[in-house]
Design a protein around this motif. Structure first.
Motif, PDB file in Angstrom:
ATOM      1  N   GLY A  32       0.886  -1.354  -0.021  1.00 20.37           N
ATOM      2  CA  GLY A  32      -0.004  -0.071  -0.038  1.00 20.37           C
ATOM      3  C   GLY A  32       0.978   1.205   0.016  1.00 20.37           C
ATOM      4  O   GLY A  32       1.952   1.281  -0.125  1.00 20.37           O
ATOM      5  N   VAL A  67      -1.003   6.496  -5.490  1.00 18.99           N
ATOM      6  CA  VAL A  67      -2.066   6.322  -4.628  1.00 18.99           C
ATOM      7  C   VAL A  67      -3.506   5.883  -5.194  1.00 18.99           C
ATOM      8  O   VAL A  67      -4.209   5.176  -4.578  1.00 18.99           O
ATOM      9  CB  VAL A  67      -1.841   7.327  -3.557  1.00 18.99           C
ATOM     10  CG1 VAL A  67      -3.270   7.325  -2.479  1.00 18.99           C
ATOM     11  CG2 VAL A  67      -0.814   7.302  -2.578  1.00 18.99           C
ATOM     12  N   GLU A  70      -3.076   2.530  -7.265  1.00 18.66           N
ATOM     13  CA  GLU A  70      -3.080   1.538  -6.460  1.00 18.66           C
ATOM     14  C   GLU A  70      -4.276   1.007  -5.670  1.00 18.66           C
ATOM     15  O   GLU A  70      -4.709  -0.049  -5.759  1.00 18.66           O
ATOM     16  CB  GLU A  70      -1.816   1.835  -5.421  1.00 18.66           C
ATOM     17  CG  GLU A  70      -1.544   0.350  -4.834  1.00 18.66           C
ATOM     18  CD  GLU A  70      -2.557  -0.077  -3.425  1.00 18.66           C
ATOM     19  OE1 GLU A  70      -2.481  -0.955  -3.209  1.00 18.66           O
ATOM     20  OE2 GLU A  70      -3.062   1.040  -3.061  1.00 18.66           O
ATOM     21  N   SER A  71      -4.866   2.005  -5.247  1.00 19.00           N
ATOM     22  CA  SER A  71      -6.237   1.868  -4.588  1.00 19.00           C
ATOM     23  C   SER A  71      -7.306   1.557  -5.507  1.00 19.00           C
ATOM     24  O   SER A  71      -8.015   0.625  -5.114  1.00 19.00           O
ATOM     25  CB  SER A  71      -6.646   3.043  -3.619  1.00 19.00           C
ATOM     26  OG  SER A  71      -6.834   4.240  -4.763  1.00 19.00           O
ATOM     27  N   SER A  72      -7.426   2.041  -6.850  1.00 17.65           N
ATOM     28  CA  SER A  72      -8.284   1.712  -7.836  1.00 17.65           C
ATOM     29  C   SER A  72      -8.252   0.377  -8.436  1.00 17.65           C
ATOM     30  O   SER A  72      -9.057  -0.635  -8.731  1.00 17.65           O
ATOM     31  CB  SER A  72      -8.690   2.766  -8.975  1.00 17.65           C
ATOM     32  OG  SER A  72      -7.181   2.741  -9.581  1.00 17.65           O
ATOM     33  N   ARG A  74      -6.759  -2.103  -6.842  1.00 11.90           N
ATOM     34  CA  ARG A  74      -6.331  -3.119  -5.571  1.00 11.90           C
ATOM     35  C   ARG A  74      -7.401  -4.292  -5.728  1.00 11.90           C
ATOM     36  O   ARG A  74      -8.726  -3.948  -6.057  1.00 11.90           O
ATOM     37  CB  ARG A  74      -6.560  -2.318  -4.330  1.00 11.90           C
ATOM     38  CG  ARG A  74      -6.170  -3.252  -3.152  1.00 11.90           C
ATOM     39  CD  ARG A  74      -6.141  -2.652  -1.894  1.00 11.90           C
ATOM     40  NE  ARG A  74      -5.173  -1.478  -1.962  1.00 11.90           N
ATOM     41  CZ  ARG A  74      -5.165  -0.465  -1.130  1.00 11.90           C
ATOM     42  NH1 ARG A  74      -6.257  -0.260   0.061  1.00 11.90           N
ATOM     43  NH2 ARG A  74      -4.437   0.582  -1.071  1.00 11.90           N
ATOM     44  N   THR A 113      -6.741   3.557 -15.311  1.00  7.26           N
ATOM     45  CA  THR A 113      -7.635   3.499 -14.384  1.00  7.26           C
ATOM     46  C   THR A 113      -9.182   3.596 -14.948  1.00  7.26           C
ATOM     47  O   THR A 113     -10.161   3.151 -14.402  1.00  7.26           O
ATOM     48  CB  THR A 113      -7.230   4.672 -13.382  1.00  7.26           C
ATOM     49  OG1 THR A 113      -7.124   5.941 -14.166  1.00  7.26           O
ATOM     50  CG2 THR A 113      -6.108   4.391 -12.866  1.00  7.26           C
ATOM     51  N   THR A 117     -11.334   0.326 -14.057  1.00  7.19           N
ATOM     52  CA  THR A 117     -11.554   0.592 -12.935  1.00  7.19           C
ATOM     53  C   THR A 117     -12.869   1.479 -12.904  1.00  7.19           C
ATOM     54  O   THR A 117     -13.218   2.286 -13.726  1.00  7.19           O
ATOM     55  CB  THR A 117     -10.612   1.306 -11.842  1.00  7.19           C
ATOM     56  OG1 THR A 117     -10.413   2.662 -12.076  1.00  7.19           O
ATOM     57  CG2 THR A 117      -9.319   0.521 -11.964  1.00  7.19           C
TER      58      THR A 117
END
Length: 719
Positions: A32, A67, A70-72, A74, A113, A117
């Motif tokens: 993370g 950030v 990575e979060s989208s 994940r 993304t 995503t």
């Protein structure tokens, strides 16, 4: 833009630079984001590579983009089992190593993304600005659910249009494809083949044209391994068997260093191994390879003048192979490449190829347009609003004043070094190819041309065309669809057929019919090499299945056209032999209000001559009886005129302008080679009204340099 699992059999071409361990990046990504004050471990390699080229770069935007990416992503995994975030990380690292600026790297981290995503373009625009949003949108694929089989060609069309406004779009796409090709091993063989063929036909030529050699060479090797596995293995074994080949080049390199050091020329001399495809090509060209054939010497200096100083020393202290010398500094390649190429032989006979360039030239040679950064940045910094971009992210940058598409302003100054002529041509013709199949096949054909020529226009401009292009291609490149009215061309001052192939440095003047009634002939397609010309011609022919009107027909061989003119039916001749077919004699081409006479010929036809035609005298001497004949409807007619003149620049243009002003159409034209500074022009013309012939002949005589205009007299056999 799904990438796949690593392919252990794929060649690694970044010699001297260890490949980053993608698995390690994957583990770091799973940890993370890092702390607020430092970058996440997974992006530290990107930051290190970026700072090597841009020491003062602000890395905060990269952290923010990572950030979000990575979060989208994940919970998403590649088929290799790696976390999906490893793909945008790897793509961004490729670009960072090539020196891309911060905005490109930001968009690269986010490039999947919107496609894969829940992140939206509006969100990207809000958080990262219009530039990043435009780049992400440019590389986002179109949905197959909406476009079906057309999704791939239409996606490439979208990317190319976006590239025309901002070349960084294609930079990201090329890096994306490179990483996917590196990790293609787990795909089904048939899918590997399909992707490799598109890479070969589209992405590699684009990388070549944009000058990104570092990406192009590795893509070539990866495609080579998939499409030609046997040849690839043979080449791999050949390289392995000659692992000590670098020693032969190293010895010559040391001699070169000594020569340059003694001459007081600061230089770095490196040995550059050839990549797999390069070795394969050299083997096919030379047969058995020598040790020095497995690489080349690279000499890096500080200034342009030093390049030529190095060349002089090498040619003085070694035996040069003059046939191998090329100067791409004085005449750069169309993809921005600059370098001196030569080859020298050492005392033992070993021959080494040598590349000589400055550090900046080397940077551009490796990274191409990526090394140029963003050409539209203002004084406010690289993140400023792109020049000329309006609502919706579209831009007119590179068009120049007046909407020109050649990357120059109206005053001729280049405003966009990243928009070369081939890209402008591509963007223009794609608008005329609404059918995806036509676009896709035309794109591959355009990119298959591996060389470009420059021809000069008569008005002082230039045209960039692919090698092998003809006057037909030049006409459509200069005039667009107005080239339908082209009736001839002048190449280097001499009249030439439209089928004439142009070579680098030619000067071409296109002659257009002024009445606008012309149209292309189907045989123009045989001479058209550019998609722009072929699409425009094909569309016109489809809309006019009946073909061009007589005045607009494609120019035939001049003498054949003139002879045909003399055999045309004459619907406005009235003779004393009712029902007979009437034709005008080709020897004297009579037109109203000429005094005429006629003779019956074999087959029951009647041929009409002017009274003063020598053929009339001969036939009377043979006892042939003339027929009574008079002019009926004095409507349009065809006539051959001969203009005698003194040679001067612009004479042909002036004569054709006078002819066009009179409303006449040029059916054929012959310009004989000058003799004692005199030139003879022969025109076969279609006149809308025979009564206008005397006026036309007077106007032609008034052209400067013309001292006589007369009706043609052609020798004819006895009837």
């Amino acid at each position: 833009m799904n990438g796949e699992a690593p392919n252990p059999g794929a060649p690694s071409r970044r010699r001297g630079r260890p490949r980053i361990d993608i698995r390690r990046l994957g583990r770091a990504a799973l940890l993370g984001p890092g702390t607020r004050d430092r970058l996440p471990d997974a992006i530290s390699h990107v930051a290190e590579a970026h700072r090597a080229h841009h020491p003062d770069a602000d890395l905060a935007i990269l952290r923010k983009a990572y950030v979000l990416a990575e979060s989208s992503h994940r919970g998403q995994f590649r088929k290799s089992g790696e976390p999906y975030i490893t793909h945008p990380l790897a793509v961004t690292l490729i670009l960072a190593e090539l020196g891309a600026e911060t905005t490109t790297l930001t968009a690269s981290l986010l490039h999947d993304t919107v496609e894969d995503t829940e992140v939206t373009l509006d969100q990207v625009r809000t958080e990262f600005g219009d530039e990043v949003c435009y780049l992400v949108d440019g590389v986002t694929k179109l949905e197959k659910v909406d476009y079906g089989a057309a999704a791939e060609p239409e996606t490439f069309r979208k990317m190319l249009v976006a590239t025309g406004n901002d070349v960084r779009v294609m930079s990201i796409k090329l890096a994306d494809r490179l990483h996917n090709m590196r990790t293609l091993g787990v795909m089904r063989p048939e899918k590997q083949t399909r992707i490799a063929k598109v890479t070969r036909d589209v992405l590699i030529p684009l990388a070549e044209r944009l000058g990104v050699q570092a990406l192009k060479t590795e893509l070539e090797d990866l495609v080579f391994a998939i499409l030609h596995p046997e040849e690839y293995e043979r080449t791999r074994a050949l390289i392995a068997e000659n692992a000590d080949a670098a020693d032969a080049l190293a010895a010559i390199a040391e001699n070169v260093r000594t020569v340059l050091r003694e001459a007081g020329i600061p230089a770095e001399v490196l040995v550059r191994p050839r990549h797999f495809v390069s070795v394969h090509r050299v083997r096919l060209k030379r047969g058995k390879l020598r040790g020095t054939d497995f690489g080349r010497l690279l000499v890096l200096v500080g200034e342009d003048a030093d390049c030529y100083a190095v060349l002089g020393e090498l040619h003085t202290c070694f035996t040069p192979l003059i046939s191998e010398f090329k100067d791409f500094i004085a005449a750069p390649k169309f993809n921005l490449y600059q370098s001196l190429h030569t080859a020298v032989a050492a005392a033992d006979g070993a021959v080494a190829e040598v590349l000589i360039r400055t550090e900046q030239m080397h940077k551009v040679a490796e990274a191409g347009v990526i090394a140029l950064g963003y050409p539209y940045a203002t004084a406010e910094g690289p993140e400023a609003e792109p020049a000329g971009r309006g609502e919706g992210g579209r831009s007119e940058v590179g068009r120049g004043e007046g909407g020109r598409g050649d990357g120059e302003r109206g005053d001729g100054e280049r405003v966009d070094p990243t928009r070369p002529g081939w890209l402008s041509r591509l963007l223009e013709w794609q608008e005329s190819a609404p059918d995806p199949d036509t676009f896709w096949s035309s794109l591959r054909a355009e990119l298959a041309e591996d060389r470009e020529i420059t021809v000069f226009r008569a008005d002082g401009g230039t045209l960039g065309l692919p090698a092998g292009a003809s006057c037909v291609d030049a006409a459509y490149a200069q005039y667009g669809e107005s080239a339908h009215a082209c009736i001839g061309a002048r190449v280097n001052g001499r009249l030439a057929a439209l089928s004439t192939q142009l070579v680098d440095g030619d000067t071409v003047q296109l002659l257009l019919a002024q009445d606008g009634a012309s149209g292309p002939s189907p045989d123009w397609l045989d001479h058209a090499r550019t998609p722009a010309a072929r699409i425009a011609i094909g569309r016109w022919l489809a809309q006019h299945p009946e073909g061009a009107k007589p005045p607009a027909a494609a120019p035939r061989a001049p003498m054949a056209a003139a002879a045909t003119a003399g055999r045309r039916a004459a619907p406005n001749a009235v003779t004393d032999l009712p029902g007979a077919s009437v034709r005008l004699a080709g020897c004297c081409t009579p037109v109203p209000p000429d005094a005429v006479t006629a003779f019956a010929v074999r087959g029951g036809a009647v041929t009409v001559h002017r009274e003063q035609c020598p053929a009339v005298t001969r036939m009377r001497a043979l006892g042939r009886e003339p027929l009574g004949v008079r002019w009926g409807d004095a409507s349009e007619c065809r006539v051959t005129l001969v203009a005698e003149s003194f040679g001067r620049p612009g004479l042909l243009a002036d004569l054709t302008e006078v002819i066009a002003t009179a409303g006449a159409a040029i059916v054929s034209a012959i310009v004989e080679p000058p003799s004692e500074q005199r030139v003879r022009h022969t025109y076969t013309l279609q006149l809308p009204d025979a009564a206008g012939l005397p006026v036309l002949m007077r106007a032609m005589r008034d052209v400067a340099g013309v001292y006589d205009v007369s009706r043609a007299q052609h020798p004819t056999a006895t009837i």
